[in-house]
Design a protein around this motif. Structure first.
Motif: not given
Ligand code: HEC
Length: 148
Positions: A22-27
């Motif tokens: 999940a690279q797009e998940d900021a956290s």
């Protein structure tokens, strides 16, 4: 203590997952960044830092003839000192010049033979049949050197 370790463990798991998926998940990304050094260490090393450098140690192998580089002191310390430091079973003690000068009257060759083949309570090769004759002689030389 243990709970903080648990948290670190969870973060590490999240971090690794984050790196992979999940690279797009900021956290997740933030966590992954924070843990990047740890993640790299584990990924690159594959064993999370416990890389045991396999330095063989006393692997002398087949100790040919001559034997100039055999460490008689180390062999003595590993095999012979159990008896010859303590004098167990009347073993002549290292450094006991009187006892050893009597032994030396037989000649060093006889002493070598007695150590290689055994002599009364003195076991063949000090009880370590993996020693080569040259290694045994080096240990005898060391023992005699220390006892004159
Ligand atoms: C289990 C105990 C033991 C170990 C281990 C041992 N020795 Fe001995 N050693 C003896 C005893 C006991 C004697 C005395 C034997 C006798 O005179 O009856 C002896 C005697 C000797 C002698 C004199 C032999 C003679 O003819 O007078 C030499 C040299 C010697 N040991 C060298 C070594 C060396 C070198 C090692 C290691 C490779 C070693 N020993 C390991 C017990 C041991």
């Amino acid at each position: 203590m243990s709970s903080s370790k648990l948290i670190v463990g969870c973060l590490a798991t999240l971090g690794l997952t984050g790196l992979t998926f999940a690279q797009e998940d900021a956290s997740h990304e933030a966590i992954a960044k924070r843990l990047a050094p740890v993640g790299e260490l584990c990924l690159e090393g594959q064993d999370c830092g416990t890389s045991a450098s396999s330095t063989g140690g006393g692997d002398t192998g087949s100790g040919g003839s001559g034997g100039g580089d055999i460490d008689g002191a180390a062999i003595y310390d590993a095999v012979c000192m159990a008896c010859h430091d303590t004098g167990v079973a009347n073993a002549p003690k290292i450094g006991d010049t009187e006892a050893w000068s009597q032994r030396l009257e037989k000649g060093t060759d006889t002493l070598y033979t007695h150590v290689i083949e055994g002599f009364n309570a003195m076991p063949p090769k000090g009880g370590d049949p993996s020693l080569s004759d040259a290694e045994v002689k080096a240990a005898v030389d060391y023992l005699l050197d220390e006892s004159q």
